[in-house]
Design an enzyme around this catalytic site. Structure first.
Site, PDB file in Angstrom:
ATOM      1  N   ASP A  69      19.469 -18.374  -9.005  1.00 56.88           N
ATOM      2  CA  ASP A  69      18.542 -17.665  -9.042  1.00 56.88           C
ATOM      3  C   ASP A  69      17.631 -18.648  -8.244  1.00 56.88           C
ATOM      4  O   ASP A  69      17.040 -18.973  -9.152  1.00 56.88           O
ATOM      5  CB  ASP A  69      18.507 -16.493 -10.506  1.00 56.88           C
ATOM      6  CG  ASP A  69      18.116 -15.000  -9.580  1.00 56.88           C
ATOM      7  OD1 ASP A  69      17.044 -15.303  -8.984  1.00 56.88           O
ATOM      8  OD2 ASP A  69      19.314 -14.089  -9.926  1.00 56.88           O
ATOM      9  N   THR A 125      16.354  -9.850  -7.002  1.00 56.51           N
ATOM     10  CA  THR A 125      17.949 -10.130  -7.220  1.00 56.51           C
ATOM     11  C   THR A 125      18.909  -8.964  -6.809  1.00 56.51           C
ATOM     12  O   THR A 125      20.234  -9.609  -6.617  1.00 56.51           O
ATOM     13  CB  THR A 125      18.268 -10.390  -8.930  1.00 56.51           C
ATOM     14  OG1 THR A 125      17.228 -11.842  -8.876  1.00 56.51           O
ATOM     15  CG2 THR A 125      19.636 -10.950  -9.518  1.00 56.51           C
ATOM     16  N   ASN A 132      16.200  -3.682  -7.703  1.00 54.72           N
ATOM     17  CA  ASN A 132      16.704  -4.086  -9.899  1.00 54.72           C
ATOM     18  C   ASN A 132      16.990  -2.996 -10.331  1.00 54.72           C
ATOM     19  O   ASN A 132      18.117  -2.654 -11.493  1.00 54.72           O
ATOM     20  CB  ASN A 132      16.564  -5.434 -10.608  1.00 54.72           C
ATOM     21  CG  ASN A 132      16.390  -6.366  -9.992  1.00 54.72           C
ATOM     22  OD1 ASN A 132      17.265  -6.454  -8.836  1.00 54.72           O
ATOM     23  ND2 ASN A 132      15.660  -7.569 -10.218  1.00 54.72           N
ATOM     24  N   ASP A 182      15.330 -19.091 -11.564  1.00 56.13           N
ATOM     25  CA  ASP A 182      13.813 -17.817 -11.933  1.00 56.13           C
ATOM     26  C   ASP A 182      13.684 -17.061 -13.301  1.00 56.13           C
ATOM     27  O   ASP A 182      12.549 -16.974 -12.357  1.00 56.13           O
ATOM     28  CB  ASP A 182      15.413 -16.169 -11.158  1.00 56.13           C
ATOM     29  CG  ASP A 182      14.555 -15.579 -11.160  1.00 56.13           C
ATOM     30  OD1 ASP A 182      14.079 -15.678 -10.278  1.00 56.13           O
ATOM     31  OD2 ASP A 182      14.458 -14.918 -12.035  1.00 56.13           O
ATOM     32  N   HIS A 224       9.071 -17.259 -13.326  1.00 59.33           N
ATOM     33  CA  HIS A 224       8.451 -16.068 -14.004  1.00 59.33           C
ATOM     34  C   HIS A 224       7.377 -16.039 -15.205  1.00 59.33           C
ATOM     35  O   HIS A 224       6.568 -16.002 -14.365  1.00 59.33           O
ATOM     36  CB  HIS A 224       9.981 -14.856 -14.104  1.00 59.33           C
ATOM     37  CG  HIS A 224      10.747 -13.941 -12.845  1.00 59.33           C
ATOM     38  ND1 HIS A 224       9.652 -13.462 -11.826  1.00 59.33           N
ATOM     39  CD2 HIS A 224      11.208 -13.950 -12.296  1.00 59.33           C
ATOM     40  CE1 HIS A 224      10.450 -13.254 -11.388  1.00 59.33           C
ATOM     41  NE2 HIS A 224      11.403 -13.651 -11.682  1.00 59.33           N
ATOM     42  N   ASP A 275      19.238 -16.119  -3.434  1.00 56.80           N
ATOM     43  CA  ASP A 275      18.766 -14.881  -3.711  1.00 56.80           C
ATOM     44  C   ASP A 275      17.497 -14.767  -2.836  1.00 56.80           C
ATOM     45  O   ASP A 275      17.038 -13.854  -2.509  1.00 56.80           O
ATOM     46  CB  ASP A 275      18.992 -13.776  -4.697  1.00 56.80           C
ATOM     47  CG  ASP A 275      18.441 -14.289  -5.908  1.00 56.80           C
ATOM     48  OD1 ASP A 275      18.173 -15.882  -6.192  1.00 56.80           O
ATOM     49  OD2 ASP A 275      18.319 -12.774  -6.676  1.00 56.80           O
ATOM     50  N   HIS A 276      16.490 -15.914  -3.474  1.00 56.82           N
ATOM     51  CA  HIS A 276      15.340 -15.434  -2.848  1.00 56.82           C
ATOM     52  C   HIS A 276      14.164 -16.465  -3.018  1.00 56.82           C
ATOM     53  O   HIS A 276      15.117 -17.345  -3.855  1.00 56.82           O
ATOM     54  CB  HIS A 276      14.101 -13.907  -3.537  1.00 56.82           C
ATOM     55  CG  HIS A 276      14.762 -13.630  -5.091  1.00 56.82           C
ATOM     56  ND1 HIS A 276      13.447 -14.471  -5.983  1.00 56.82           N
ATOM     57  CD2 HIS A 276      15.645 -13.365  -5.261  1.00 56.82           C
ATOM     58  CE1 HIS A 276      14.432 -14.722  -7.012  1.00 56.82           C
ATOM     59  NE2 HIS A 276      15.169 -13.463  -6.759  1.00 56.82           N
ATOM     60  N   HIS A 307       9.028 -12.210  -6.939  1.00 57.25           N
ATOM     61  CA  HIS A 307       9.596 -11.983  -5.779  1.00 57.25           C
ATOM     62  C   HIS A 307      10.191 -10.681  -5.350  1.00 57.25           C
ATOM     63  O   HIS A 307       9.590  -9.820  -6.365  1.00 57.25           O
ATOM     64  CB  HIS A 307      11.176 -13.023  -5.883  1.00 57.25           C
ATOM     65  CG  HIS A 307      12.239 -13.097  -6.663  1.00 57.25           C
ATOM     66  ND1 HIS A 307      12.654 -11.927  -7.073  1.00 57.25           N
ATOM     67  CD2 HIS A 307      11.961 -13.148  -8.143  1.00 57.25           C
ATOM     68  CE1 HIS A 307      13.400 -11.311  -7.986  1.00 57.25           C
ATOM     69  NE2 HIS A 307      12.753 -12.908  -9.043  1.00 57.25           N
TER      70      HIS A 307
HETATM   71  P1  AMP Z   1      15.204 -10.836 -11.610  1.00 57.24           P
HETATM   72  O1  AMP Z   1      14.616  -9.575 -12.726  1.00 57.24           O
HETATM   73  O2  AMP Z   1      15.146 -10.351 -10.412  1.00 57.24           O
HETATM   74  O3  AMP Z   1      14.503 -11.727 -11.022  1.00 57.24           O
HETATM   75  O4  AMP Z   1      16.937 -11.124 -11.843  1.00 57.24           O
HETATM   76  C1  AMP Z   1      17.194 -12.021 -12.585  1.00 57.24           C
HETATM   77  C2  AMP Z   1      17.871 -11.708 -13.666  1.00 57.24           C
HETATM   78  O5  AMP Z   1      18.768 -10.733 -13.312  1.00 57.24           O
HETATM   79  C3  AMP Z   1      18.087 -12.687 -14.321  1.00 57.24           C
HETATM   80  O6  AMP Z   1      17.495 -13.383 -15.394  1.00 57.24           O
HETATM   81  C4  AMP Z   1      19.739 -11.962 -15.134  1.00 57.24           C
HETATM   82  O7  AMP Z   1      19.201 -11.932 -16.355  1.00 57.24           O
HETATM   83  C5  AMP Z   1      19.909 -10.720 -14.738  1.00 57.24           C
HETATM   84  N1  AMP Z   1      21.424 -10.602 -13.993  1.00 57.24           N
HETATM   85  C6  AMP Z   1      21.989 -11.376 -13.175  1.00 57.24           C
HETATM   86  N2  AMP Z   1      22.911 -10.969 -12.616  1.00 57.24           N
HETATM   87  C7  AMP Z   1      23.204  -9.533 -13.346  1.00 57.24           C
HETATM   88  C8  AMP Z   1      24.121  -9.186 -13.914  1.00 57.24           C
HETATM   89  N3  AMP Z   1      25.822  -9.438 -12.704  1.00 57.24           N
HETATM   90  N4  AMP Z   1      24.239  -8.183 -14.344  1.00 57.24           N
HETATM   91  C9  AMP Z   1      23.479  -8.035 -15.636  1.00 57.24           C
HETATM   92  N5  AMP Z   1      22.079  -8.704 -15.171  1.00 57.24           N
HETATM   93  C10 AMP Z   1      22.042 -10.004 -14.171  1.00 57.24           C
HETATM   94 ZN    ZN Z   2      16.887 -13.192  -8.064  1.00 62.41          ZN
HETATM   95 ZN    ZN Z   3      13.291 -12.669 -10.365  1.00 59.99          ZN
END
Ligand code: AMP
Ligand code: ZN
Ligand code: ZN
Length: 414
Positions: A41, A77, A98, A200, A204, A247-248, A351
């Site tokens: 990620d 994500t 998300n 990731d 952040h 993913d990004h 992102h």
């Molecule tokens: P973002 O907030 O877009 O950076 O998303 C990244 C976060 O998504 C990661 O740190 C994980 O905690 C969460 N994540 C990724 N895959 C899953 C999943 N299948 N179910 C729940 N949380 C997830």
């Molecule tokens: Zn991501």
């Molecule tokens: Zn993220």
């Protein structure tokens, strides 16, 4: 005695013939190489360019790397991961962010231990593991957005409820056992996913140029080395294709780059499904034009669009979950309120921005018996990866937005 020997010989011959003439489902599917899809990620090409990463080097000399990968919009994500495994743009799979509210379902989509979104109604589309299962293959997932849900009652042969505390080595050990044709657990998977989130998270919290991110990149390199050693030890190099994807990208934020939404519109007139860096705004009935005009008049450091006028390249108009007004912050800006900013501050980096922004470019590399070796190819788009995986697994893809020919140049003999 003679009769008994004759009978045994006959039996052996019969078995050999029947194996040859009528291969079972499993033998048929085994004739294709298996596939491991790994997501790191928020991983960027520059992370391995500015660090010593011997195991990424090892992987890349034996495989192919894209100059960069263009994710789908919005670059968050859940939407991006689900596009990778379905080949569908976000407007066609419906995971618009998300976290978001669906007014038809009257329910909130959110992830986390309490509300893991394993409800079939959220996910519109057919992920590759379902396409594979439906065609007699064995598919497994060790985390992937959408992997906890069932699709018309079908789920992968093995899947795990998301739990970020599962160690990264344990994730690798499980998946390698599932993919091992000689494993005693007898899963004998044709396909699996693996997912790592920590690069990731560091981005952040500390920013993409931070030493903390560099430490995470070195840790990831070590994990990749551990995985590659296991592939060699289990003698899977000739039969297992591995795709590593992200993913990004990531963009640093700044406390001097803030957009206070309450200073531009009356927040009582709208529902905000998602805030930043893409605001999904649902005005009260009859207020769409007023809200849009107010934002348009103040359009600075962001772009505002009515849903129907969003440029086609975003592929983010045609879904009932997408509300009437979309605000996209320029890279590096945060959309917030003064109160929220004072109480919670902002992240160091994030992102979600325009998927064609250079900062959102991300990583793609692949290696294994079906991939060309030692080459770097130009930029590729994530939307075509589903078709590539269907080709590798020798299965019929479900209808999708990818082009089956676009990534063929990554393959040998094509
Ligand atoms: P973002 O907030 O877009 O950076 O998303 C990244 C976060 O998504 C990661 O740190 C994980 O905690 C969460 N994540 C990724 N895959 C899953 C999943 N299948 N179910 C729940 N949380 C997830
Ligand atoms: Zn991501
Ligand atoms: Zn993220």
């Amino acid at each position: 005695m003679i009769r008994k020997t004759f009978f045994i010989n006959f039996l052996v011959l019969f078995c050999l013939l029947s194996i040859r003439c009528q291969p079972s489902q499993t033998e048929e599917s085994r004739s294709t190489n298996s596939l491991l899809l790994i997501s790191i990620d928020g991983f960027m090409n520059e992370y391995i360019e500015r660090n010593e990463t011997p195991n990424f080097d090892r992987f890349l000399t034996n495989g192919v790397q894209a100059e960069y990968l263009i994710p789908v919009f919005p670059t968050k994500t859940f939407p991006t991961h689900f596009s990778i495994v379905t080949g569908l743009y976000v407007e066609n799979h419906g995971i618009i962010s998300n976290r978001f509210y669906d007014y038809e379902l009257d329910a909130q989509f959110a992830f986390g231990p309490q509300n893991s979104p394993n409800d079939e109604r959220w996910w519109h589309g057919e992920p590759i593991w379902i396409t594979a299962e439906n065609q007699g293959k064995t598919a497994t997932t060790f985390f992937w957005p959408g992997s906890e849900a069932s699709y018309n009652g079908v789920q992968p042969t093995r899947w795990i409820d998301y739990d970020g505390s599962v160690s990264n080595h344990a994730r690798i050990d499980s998946v390698m056992a599932w993919l091992d044709p000689s494993d005693e657990g007898k899963v004998q998977a044709d396909f699996s996913t693996l997912y790592f989130s920590f690069v990731d998270s560091r981005g952040h919290s500390y920013g993409k140029y931070s030493p903390e991110v560099d430490d995470a990149v070195l840790e990831m390199d070590g994990l990749l080395g551990y995985l590659l050693d296991q592939i060699e030890k289990k003698e899977l190099s000739e039969t297992l294709n591995v795709i590593i994807v992200s993913d990004h990208g990531m963009a640093d934020l700044s406390e001097t780059k803030l957009i206070f939404l309450e200073e531009l519109i009356n927040l009582d007139d709208v529902d905000i499904l998602d805030w930043t860096p893409v605001s999904l705004i649902r005005p009260e009935e009859g207020k769409v034009d007023e809200v849009y005009e107010a934002l348009k008049a103040a359009e600075d450091n962001f772009r505002v669009y009515k849903k129907e006028n969003l440029p086609e390249r975003f592929h983010f108009s045609n879904h009932y979950r997408i509300p009437e007004i979309i605000v996209i912050a320029d890279v590096g800006y945060t959309i917030t309120t003064r109160q929220n900013f004072e109480q919670r501050g902002i992240l160091a980096a994030t992102h979600g921005f325009d998927n064609f922004a250079p900062e959102m470019r991300t990583f793609f590399a692949a290696s294994g018996p079906d991939f060309i070796i030692g080459e770097k190819v130009g930029a590729i788009e994530a939307i075509h990866i589903y078709e590539l995986m269907a080709k590798l697994l020798n299965i019929e893809p479900a209808p999708n937005d990818g082009d089956p020919k676009r990534l063929r140049h990554l393959l040998k003999n094509e």
